[in-house]
Design a protein around this motif. Sequence first.
Motif, PDB file in Angstrom:
ATOM      1  N   ALA A 114       0.805  -1.228   0.000  1.00 26.90           N
ATOM      2  CA  ALA A 114       0.000   0.000   0.000  1.00 26.90           C
ATOM      3  C   ALA A 114       0.837   1.277   0.000  1.00 26.90           C
ATOM      4  O   ALA A 114       0.400   2.302  -0.523  1.00 26.90           O
ATOM      5  CB  ALA A 114      -0.939   0.003   1.209  1.00 26.90           C
ATOM      6  N   PHE A 115       2.043   1.231   0.566  1.00 27.76           N
ATOM      7  CA  PHE A 115       2.820   2.478   0.713  1.00 27.76           C
ATOM      8  C   PHE A 115       3.904   2.588  -0.343  1.00 27.76           C
ATOM      9  O   PHE A 115       4.440   1.578  -0.806  1.00 27.76           O
ATOM     10  CB  PHE A 115       3.454   2.535   2.112  1.00 27.76           C
ATOM     11  N   HIS A 123      -7.787  -3.855  -3.118  1.00 26.05           N
ATOM     12  CA  HIS A 123      -9.042  -3.847  -2.347  1.00 26.05           C
ATOM     13  C   HIS A 123      -9.440  -2.438  -1.910  1.00 26.05           C
ATOM     14  O   HIS A 123     -10.376  -2.278  -1.124  1.00 26.05           O
ATOM     15  CB  HIS A 123      -8.914  -4.756  -1.111  1.00 26.05           C
ATOM     16  N   GLN A 124      -8.728  -1.442  -2.415  1.00 25.32           N
ATOM     17  CA  GLN A 124      -9.055  -0.063  -2.024  1.00 25.32           C
ATOM     18  C   GLN A 124     -10.329   0.410  -2.721  1.00 25.32           C
ATOM     19  O   GLN A 124     -10.779  -0.165  -3.692  1.00 25.32           O
ATOM     20  CB  GLN A 124      -7.887   0.878  -2.369  1.00 25.32           C
ATOM     21  N   ARG A 153     -13.354   0.383  -1.689  1.00 27.50           N
ATOM     22  CA  ARG A 153     -14.557  -0.450  -1.480  1.00 27.50           C
ATOM     23  C   ARG A 153     -15.085  -0.260  -0.071  1.00 27.50           C
ATOM     24  O   ARG A 153     -15.840  -1.097   0.421  1.00 27.50           O
ATOM     25  CB  ARG A 153     -14.219  -1.926  -1.691  1.00 27.50           C
ATOM     26  N   ILE A 208     -13.341  -0.425   2.748  1.00 31.25           N
ATOM     27  CA  ILE A 208     -12.675  -1.206   3.801  1.00 31.25           C
ATOM     28  C   ILE A 208     -11.952  -0.280   4.779  1.00 31.25           C
ATOM     29  O   ILE A 208     -12.055  -0.434   6.003  1.00 31.25           O
ATOM     30  CB  ILE A 208     -11.710  -2.244   3.185  1.00 31.25           C
ATOM     31  N   GLY A 209     -11.238   0.719   4.248  1.00 35.94           N
ATOM     32  CA  GLY A 209     -10.554   1.677   5.125  1.00 35.94           C
ATOM     33  C   GLY A 209     -11.550   2.372   6.045  1.00 35.94           C
ATOM     34  O   GLY A 209     -11.319   2.504   7.259  1.00 35.94           O
ATOM     35  N   SER A 210     -12.679   2.789   5.484  1.00 35.51           N
ATOM     36  CA  SER A 210     -13.696   3.488   6.291  1.00 35.51           C
ATOM     37  C   SER A 210     -14.256   2.581   7.376  1.00 35.51           C
ATOM     38  O   SER A 210     -14.503   3.024   8.507  1.00 35.51           O
ATOM     39  CB  SER A 210     -14.854   3.963   5.407  1.00 35.51           C
ATOM     40  N   TYR A 245      -2.359  11.611  12.056  1.00 33.69           N
ATOM     41  CA  TYR A 245      -1.420  12.396  11.245  1.00 33.69           C
ATOM     42  C   TYR A 245      -1.511  11.846   9.829  1.00 33.69           C
ATOM     43  O   TYR A 245      -0.932  10.801   9.523  1.00 33.69           O
ATOM     44  CB  TYR A 245      -0.015  12.221  11.829  1.00 33.69           C
ATOM     45  N   GLY A 246      -2.318  12.485   9.010  1.00 33.42           N
ATOM     46  CA  GLY A 246      -2.548  11.977   7.661  1.00 33.42           C
ATOM     47  C   GLY A 246      -3.270  13.015   6.829  1.00 33.42           C
ATOM     48  O   GLY A 246      -3.370  14.178   7.221  1.00 33.42           O
TER      49      GLY A 246
END
Length: 176
Positions: free
Chosen positions: A21-22, A88-89, A91, A93-95, A116-117
Amino acid sequence: MKIRTITQDDADAVRKVYELAFPESERDLVSRLAGELLSAAASPPILSLVAEVDGHVVGHIAFSPVTLRDTREPIGYLLAPLAVCPDHQRRGIGSRLVAEGVKQVAAMGAGVLLVYGDPRYYGRFGFTVDQGKCYTPPYPLQHAYGWQAMSLGEGNSGRPDVAIDCVAAFGHPELW
Ligand SMILES: CC(C)(COP(=O)(O)OP(=O)(O)OC[C@H]1O[C@@H](n2cnc3c(N)ncnc32)[C@H](O)[C@@H]1OP(=O)(O)O)[C@@H](O)C(=O)NCCC(=O)NCCS
């Protein structure tokens, strides 16, 4: 998709999520942070959740306690790190990881959450740069605009400059 508490057996899968991811410049630092948080002990405890799809870990989030620098009193949690595998971003999932984590730390009595983002992402959950300005992080920030806070309880009752400390895994200036 299922969200569950992390176990030690998830360590390799979580490291992989951060590697995917990074960007290359950040991935070692952030996956090391995720690994250190997995094995660290803290009071109140660190909350670490994974998102699983078809039995595979595709996302991870951690919340670690934040204390007042002068009295060491716990006042809330720092959300970091967070990642979802690229395939999988977008969709939700992060939320869902953020929402589930916020729910759990609020139930544990956290008064404030810090992050911090990117405010364009975290703003949707209620974090604001204005509230972040009340809290002085342990190291100078490379991107001051990314430091945000969200009150879950009484917050800091309007104190303008609350110096905070984080768990030892955040003791690397390059993370800030
Ligand atoms: C940020 C991240 C965790 C979001 O995960 P996700 O599962 O794709 O999130 P969601 O599906 O819940 O939300 C996706 C939305 O967030 C937006 N988004 C993702 N990263 C963003 C960012 N840095 N700034 C603004 N918006 C962002 C997407 O554009 C998308 O918008 P839309 O809902 O309008 O389509 C994921 O993109 C990721 O792992 N990125 C790389 C690592 C990272 O930046 N982690 C956060 C470090 S603070």
